[in-house]
Design an enzyme around this catalytic site. Structure first.
Site, PDB file in Angstrom:
ATOM      1  NE  ARG A 156       3.258  -4.929  10.765  1.00 21.23           N
ATOM      2  CZ  ARG A 156       4.101  -4.614  10.129  1.00 21.23           C
ATOM      3  NH1 ARG A 156       5.243  -5.348  10.228  1.00 21.23           N
ATOM      4  NH2 ARG A 156       3.831  -3.729   8.889  1.00 21.23           N
ATOM      5  NE  ARG A 204      10.687  -4.059   5.904  1.00 21.29           N
ATOM      6  CZ  ARG A 204       9.623  -3.218   5.672  1.00 21.29           C
ATOM      7  NH1 ARG A 204       9.601  -2.471   4.611  1.00 21.29           N
ATOM      8  NH2 ARG A 204       8.739  -2.957   6.577  1.00 21.29           N
ATOM      9  CE  LYS A 258      -2.541  -0.835   3.801  1.00 24.00           C
ATOM     10  NZ  LYS A 258      -1.692  -2.078   4.203  1.00 24.00           N
ATOM     11  NE  ARG A 307       8.686  -1.191  10.153  1.00 19.42           N
ATOM     12  CZ  ARG A 307       7.554  -0.645   9.265  1.00 19.42           C
ATOM     13  NH1 ARG A 307       7.654  -0.181   8.180  1.00 19.42           N
ATOM     14  NH2 ARG A 307       6.338  -0.810   9.876  1.00 19.42           N
ATOM     15  NE  ARG A 330      -4.423  -1.483   9.342  1.00 22.38           N
ATOM     16  CZ  ARG A 330      -3.252  -0.505   8.969  1.00 22.38           C
ATOM     17  NH1 ARG A 330      -3.225   0.712   8.735  1.00 22.38           N
ATOM     18  NH2 ARG A 330      -2.097  -0.868   9.656  1.00 22.38           N
TER      19      ARG A 330
HETATM   20  P1  AMP Z   1       1.405   0.829   8.869  1.00 21.38           P
HETATM   21  O1  AMP Z   1       2.493   1.621   8.232  1.00 21.38           O
HETATM   22  O2  AMP Z   1      -0.047   0.932   8.038  1.00 21.38           O
HETATM   23  O3  AMP Z   1       1.412  -0.928   8.598  1.00 21.38           O
HETATM   24  O4  AMP Z   1       0.969   1.033  10.135  1.00 21.38           O
HETATM   25  C1  AMP Z   1       1.751   0.770  11.052  1.00 21.38           C
HETATM   26  C2  AMP Z   1       1.156   0.786  12.578  1.00 21.38           C
HETATM   27  O5  AMP Z   1       0.361   1.949  12.721  1.00 21.38           O
HETATM   28  C3  AMP Z   1       0.280  -0.340  12.606  1.00 21.38           C
HETATM   29  O6  AMP Z   1       0.492  -1.769  12.866  1.00 21.38           O
HETATM   30  C4  AMP Z   1      -0.732   0.162  13.828  1.00 21.38           C
HETATM   31  O7  AMP Z   1      -0.164  -0.029  14.836  1.00 21.38           O
HETATM   32  C5  AMP Z   1      -0.781   1.731  13.422  1.00 21.38           C
HETATM   33  N1  AMP Z   1      -1.619   2.222  12.668  1.00 21.38           N
HETATM   34  C6  AMP Z   1      -1.684   2.683  11.449  1.00 21.38           C
HETATM   35  N2  AMP Z   1      -3.028   3.239  10.728  1.00 21.38           N
HETATM   36  C7  AMP Z   1      -3.973   2.752  11.703  1.00 21.38           C
HETATM   37  C8  AMP Z   1      -5.379   3.022  11.788  1.00 21.38           C
HETATM   38  N3  AMP Z   1      -5.874   3.283  10.675  1.00 21.38           N
HETATM   39  N4  AMP Z   1      -5.677   2.402  12.771  1.00 21.38           N
HETATM   40  C9  AMP Z   1      -5.304   1.660  13.981  1.00 21.38           C
HETATM   41  N5  AMP Z   1      -3.980   1.660  13.958  1.00 21.38           N
HETATM   42  C10 AMP Z   1      -3.283   2.062  12.888  1.00 21.38           C
END
Ligand code: AMP
Length: 213
Positions: free
Chosen positions: A171, A127, A13, A160, A88
């Site tokens: 996740r 990674r 994404k 990371r 989400r």
């Molecule tokens: P991402 O970069 O989208 O994988 O987001 C990294 C982390 O940020 C996720 O594992 C969540 O802990 C948090 N996060 C990002 N977007 C959301 C969202 N819309 N709702 C809740 N947590 C989020």
């Protein structure tokens, strides 16, 4: 135009959102990036978000929705935006719908990038990053010559925090787009599904075709 990008962690994404933003000039809004910036700056929001991110869990809706609504109230989001990592779940989707409706707008396209679980696990879990120069490696797809050591400068390779296998598992279990969220956009008549296992360029082209169609 307002677009949401849906897909599990590791579907690409973020990468695709950057490419589409460059091609269409749409504003790219990533809640994951916003949380990471807050973690880095050690803000109160960042400290709170980190406790969830480190476990591979979602940050509570109330906090996330407040942050997102503040972002889209700014003038640069008046004409449109592409949301990456938000919503989400249905609670977040409804909050976004309501905020857009108040501006006389709506979600025009919901693009679901699909990738099989085995592929996601390998993408996220493999990674490794060089601590000194930032070069990215992948355990199986693009490994360093010597495990744990950067080919370019001999730097130490690290993962990371949320790419460690136990967190990746969490996740993937907790952060796949839920069926009712996909159904929300299908019912609205704006959902398109794209195969995320094609080349990066092919995925970008498929997404742009839907966006421009
Ligand atoms: P991402 O970069 O989208 O994988 O987001 C990294 C982390 O940020 C996720 O594992 C969540 O802990 C948090 N996060 C990002 N977007 C959301 C969202 N819309 N709702 C809740 N947590 C989020």
């Amino acid at each position: 135009m307002f677009i949401v990008l849906l897909g599990p962690p590791g579907a690409g994404k973020g990468t695709q959102a950057q490419r589409i933003a460059a091609a269409t000039k749409l504003l790219h809004v990533s809640t994951g990036d916003m949380f990471r910036e807050n973690v880095k700056a050690e803000t109160e929001l960042g400290k709170l978000a980190k406790t969830y991110m480190d476990k591979g869990e979602l940050v509570p809706d109330e906090v996330t929705i407040r942050m997102l609504l503040e972002r889209i109230s700014r003038p640069d989001a008046a004409q449109g935006a592409m949301f990456d990592g938000f919503p989400r779940n249905v609670v977040q989707a409804v909050a976004l719908d309501q905020a857009l409706a108040a501006k006389g707008a709506r979600i025009d396209r919901a693009l679901l990038i699909s990738v099989r679980d085995e592929e996601l696990f390998s993408r996220l879990g493999g990674r490794w990053i060089c601590r000194s120069c930032g070069t990215l490696y992948h355990e199986t797809n693009d490994p360093p010559k010597k495990p744990g050591v950067c080919d370019k400068d001999g730097g130490e390779l690290y993962q990371r925090d949320d790419d460690r296998p136990e967190v990746v598992k969490s996740r993937l279990e907790k952060q796949k787009p839920p069926l009712d969220l996909i159904g929300h956009y299908r019912t609205a008549g704006v959902l398109s599904e794209i195969n995320g296992e094609q080349s990066l360029d092919a995925v970008t082209a498929a997404l742009l075709t839907v966006i421009e169609g």
